[in-house]
Design an enzyme around this catalytic site. Structure first.
Site, PDB file in Angstrom:
ATOM      1  CE  LYS A  76      -4.494  -4.218   7.323  1.00 26.77           C
ATOM      2  NZ  LYS A  76      -5.339  -3.641   6.502  1.00 26.77           N
ATOM      3  CD  GLN A 120      -8.901  -4.361   5.101  1.00 29.86           C
ATOM      4  OE1 GLN A 120      -8.361  -3.823   5.954  1.00 29.86           O
ATOM      5  NE2 GLN A 120      -8.184  -5.109   3.998  1.00 29.86           N
ATOM      6  CG  ASP A 145      -3.858   1.951   4.779  1.00 27.61           C
ATOM      7  OD1 ASP A 145      -2.983   1.219   5.111  1.00 27.61           O
ATOM      8  OD2 ASP A 145      -4.823   1.373   4.581  1.00 27.61           O
TER       9      ASP A 145
END
Length: 916
Positions: A76, A120, A145
């Protein structure tokens, strides 16, 4: 290069060659993601063209140190760097608690430079973690997300343009579109129901008009369901569970699985496969994604796309340097109700909302209820690189009982600049002082439609700053009394044991005691001789020389207002001379050993209190040093923080109590010297009735009705009074800044009277003179003043001080008296002469001067209005306020502390529920 759609038309998805069916076309996520990234680069180039220097910000928050998480995060970060996104990896240790994670998320939520926040998963902590709670803590507008319940809810009901779509499903849809197949009307099957893939994938296909079936591990006829699918998306997490023979001929197969199976041919003994058996599936499918190289790269690409999308949404409402703040629209009533009735007719915004609107982070704000809060000094450290805004000081003519309205003008001007001229504006005012007079100067801060609300909160305890000052002052007095008693009744040994107790055979000196020993020239505290012990423990205080009382009218409040940090306040408190020995030697709080505890008592009081005006503009209400015995200005820290928050195009409006010759002169020569801040404009407040009193009108007592001499037009009386305005304008212009006159209008003022004041003000050097009706109309009544101030701030100017600090003490006093008051000369009475000699010998001659005189006249005689002449200013005594950092002179009959009125405002004042 041919697109997938073109390939489909040329080859077909089910055609045969030589009796053998063509293999499925591989839909490459690597190639598609590269196209997405190139498009995002173009978008960012356009953004930078419109907003130079702007970069979307992304934060990846990780708990722990899992290898697989590190791999995903590195992908990322690499993609973000390639595109031009400013990405940061925030790693918390495995020992992090849920509260620590939530606090870090909140910090990122409030950071305007971050547009995307990823937590995460999984959360690799040794402590319990509620994953749902943590992911939902992410602000929905930064949830790139797409995992928060708010974004999931919007997706489920079809609000696709107002949410963030989870990255993997969004990437799947992008890959499906690459095949050229229209989703509308097709049968789609999703295997898996996770919140990350299955559930949002179902919603996306449904709102793209497919007929969707969701399957899972307990679906009994899974092969039959798969066989009906024109589009199959698999995210079950089971290696190669879907077989090729299950598929419908020519189906689009999107494999989201990532599984590791044994493979001896690989160096690590493992091979990555998807949830679909690829060798058999490619024999029957029309299109298929590989694993790896299919959905994985698209997930990262969609994360970047969501981040850029978030930045675009931010820029739609973002104006560089402008707050995203809401204002309250006033509807002034006529006849105008009382200040109390007006204040209670408005419901203020919550203080948390106001803090967010002006750019404060939640950890920088300590709420006191819902409408006021302390602002922590950490905010100043965070904003230290931010350029300051424009700095305005509001002063006035010499006060009269008819009211000039400097505080009301300060608030009205801030409302005009913010709510009507749409620039960031902050007002900084003093808090009302409590005591036996119970706010005789006025209950609320401001009045009419230009006041701070809620009025009862600001007028009473606010955030207990004055109580802290009184407690600290009382502690000093009590400690002096206790020390005098102890020294008169105890032996040297007993007193030494009391001050430095013997514990385990050792004595431990406090920091303040070590500093006292150092000042006494004693270098070895562990081996004190009897005569050294005597010098150390015996202060020999003369109790008649105590310089503090238990009131707020003390040096303690002046110290609080002039401090620039907690450390600075602590040092100032330690320097305070609070008494003298019988031999005339100064005794400081550090000598008493209480400077540290004083700082502890005042540690919260040093933080400015945030409130709001009636129109929702921010206000700092902080400290209340009086102008007759102290500097008469609100705190330096309030001004400093406000100047950072408004930004370079914004305005901070602060006030100087009393007339320009008093509060304004101290603002420049004392406050500005301490703060290092230089104002841009001086606003001089005057009113027609007050000028008539200075022109020779009859005396008026506070609270009495306005005599007809002031309510009827009288140009002669007014013109005589304008001489006072001219004098105060000369005082203001002496500091080198442009001056704008604000005429605080009354309903009895005539056009001729207002015109006369404007004319006389401009002849005396005012840049502009503007009638204002902010008391009756709020900010709308001060718009012209705000515009005049904006113009004045752009004129070239250079601030200067009235005197050089290196001048002798008596010359500095003389400079103030002659320049500001119009005195012919000064007369230092014998006691004052002795103090000049003493302070000069002690090296205190380079301190600024605080003139403690009446605020009711330019002269030392409160009865002399207008422009007194032909007088000599008597200086009765001089004191050293070493903590505050100035010498203050007692002029004429000025009393310290000021005397309370015979009839206080607390009489008949009842704010109970029944009578409010």
């Amino acid at each position: 290069m041919l697109s997938f759609a073109t390939l489909t038309l040329r080859l077909g998805s089910t055609g045969c060659r030589g009796g053998r069916r063509n293999l499925a076309i591989v839909v490459s996520g690597n190639k598609t993601s590269q196209l997405v990234r190139e498009k995002l680069k173009e978008d960012l180039d356009k953004m930078r063209g419109q907003f130079p220097g702007f970069r979307p910000g992304l934060v990846v928050l990780q708990v722990g140190d899992r290898e697989d998480s590190n791999l995903y995060i590195s992908m990322k970060l690499k993609a973000a760097a390639e595109i031009g996104i400013n990405a940061n990896h925030v790693r918390l240790p495995k020992t992090a608690t849920e509260d620590e994670v939530l606090r870090r998320i909140e910090e990122v939520n409030e950071n305007l430079e971050v547009h995307g926040l990823i937590v995460q998963l999984p959360l690799d902590s040794i402590n319990p973690m509620d994953t749902e709670k943590v992911t939902n803590a992410v602000a929905p507008e930064k949830d790139v997300d797409g995992l928060t319940s708010i974004n999931a809810g919007k997706l489920s009901r079809g609000d696709l343009g107002d949410c963030f779509i989870p990255c993997t499903p969004k990437g799947c849809m992008k890959l499906i579109s690459q095949t050229g197949m229209s989703v509308a009307g097709k049968n789609a099957v999703v295997i898996g129901r996770s919140k990350i893939v299955g559930a949002p994938m179902h919603d996306l296909l449904l709102w793209s008009h497919a007929t969707v079936t969701t399957c899972h591990s307990k679906t009994t006829d899974l092969a039959a369901q798969v066989g009906r699918a024109d589009i199959l998306v698999v995210g079950a997490g089971k290696a190669e569970m879907v077989k090729g023979e299950w598929l419908k001929e020519g189906a689009v197969v999107i494999d989201c699985g990532i599984n590791h199976i044994p493979d001896d041919s690989k160096a690590n003994g493992m091979r990555v496969v998807g949830d679909v058996h690829y060798p058999s599936a490619k024999e029957k499918a029309g299109f298929i994604t590989p694993v790896p190289g299919g959905v994985g790269p698209m997930t990262v690409a969609m994360l970047m796309e969501n981040t850029v999308q978030s930045a675009k949404r931010f820029l739609k409402t973002y104006q560089p340097g402008k707050w995203n703040i809401s204002y309250t629209k006033l509807k002034p009533q006529k006849p105008q109700p009382s200040d109390t009735a007006i204040a209670h007719s408005f419901t203020p915004k919550t203080i948390g909302r106001l803090a967010r609107e002006v750019g404060l982070f939640s950890e920088e704000v300590e709420p006191y209820g819902t409408t006021r809060a302390k602002v922590r000094l950490e905010a100043l450290n965070r904003l230290k690189t931010q350029p300051d805004g424009k700095y305005l000081v509001v002063t006035g003519i010499t006060p009269t009982p008819l009211g000039e309205g400097t505080t009301t003008t300060t608030l009205g001007l801030a409302q005009a600049l913010g709510a009507h001229l749409h620039v960031n504006s902050f007002a900084c005012v003093r808090q009302p002082s409590r005591g036996s007079n119970f706010g005789v100067k006025g209950g609320a801060v401001g009045g009419g439609y230009s006041q701070v609300i809620p009025m009862e909160e600001v007028s009473l305890h606010l955030s207990s700053d004055t109580q802290a000052v009184m407690a600290a002052s009382s502690l000093v007095v009590d400690t002096i009394n206790a020390r005098v008693l102890s020294e008169s009744t105890q032996s040297d040994k007993a007193l030494f044991d009391w001050l430095v107790p013997l514990r385990d055979g050792h004595r431990k000196f406090s920091l303040s005691q070590l500093n006292r020993l150092k000042r006494l020239g004693i270098e070895k505290p562990e081996t004190l001789k009897p005569e050294e012990i005597y010098r150390f423990i015996r202060l020999d205080i003369d109790p008649e020389t105590k310089t503090l009382s238990g009131s707020v009218a003390s040096e303690m409040m002046a110290v609080l207002a002039l401090s620039t940090s907690l450390g600075d306040m602590t040092r100032r408190l330690a320097r305070m001379v609070v008494a003298y020995s019988r031999k005339g030697k100064p005794v400081t709080t550090e000598d008493l050993g209480i400077s540290g505890v004083l700082a502890t008592l005042m540690r919260d009081a040093v933080k400015p209190s945030l409130m709001q005006t009636m129109e929702g503009t921010p206000v700092f209400v902080h400290t209340c040093p009086l102008s007759d015995i102290a500097q008469g200005n609100s705190s330096i820290l309030a001004d400093q923080i406000a100047l950072k928050l408004v930004g370079p195009e914004g305005f901070v409006v602060t006030e100087a109590e009393g007339g320009a010759e008093l509060g304004m002169e101290k603002f420049f020569d004392i406050k500005c010297r301490s703060s290092g801040l230089h104002p841009d404009v001086v606003v001089m407040v005057a009113s027609v009735p007050a000028l008539k009193m200075h022109g020779g009108g009859p005396a008026v007592t506070a609270g009495s009705a306005m005599p007809k001499e002031y309510s009827a037009e009288n140009l002669t009386l007014l013109e005589n009074g304008c001489n006072h305005l001219k004098r105060q304008l000369e005082n203001a212009r002496a500091f080198g800044l442009p001056v704008v006159v604000a005429i605080n209008t009354f309903s009895t003022d005539t056009d001729a009277e207002l015109g006369l004041v404007c004319e006389q003000a401009k002849l005396a050097g005012a840049l502009e003179a503007v009638p204002c009706s902010h008391w009756a109309e709020g900010g709308a009544g001060a718009v012209a003043l705000g515009q005049a101030v904006q113009r004045a701030a752009e004129t070239p100017h250079q601030m200067n001080f009235l005197y050089d600090l290196e001048m002798p003490i008596d010359d500095k006093i003389r400079a103030i008296a002659k320049s500001m008051y119009g005195a012919d000369d000064v007369e230092l009475l014998p006691q004052a002469q002795q103090k000049v000699a003493l302070f000069s010998k002690q090296g205190l001659g380079n301190l600024p001067i605080c003139m403690s005189k009446t605020h009711l006249s330019l002269s030392h005689d409160p009865e002399r209005k207008g422009v007194p002449t032909g007088f000599t200013l008597p200086i009765r005594d001089i004191h050293a306020n070493l903590g505050a950092g100035f010498l203050y002179t007692l002029v004429g009959t000025t009393s310290v502390p000021p005397q309370s009125p015979a009839f206080s405002c607390f009489h008949d004042n009842d704010f109970s529920t029944e009578s409010k």
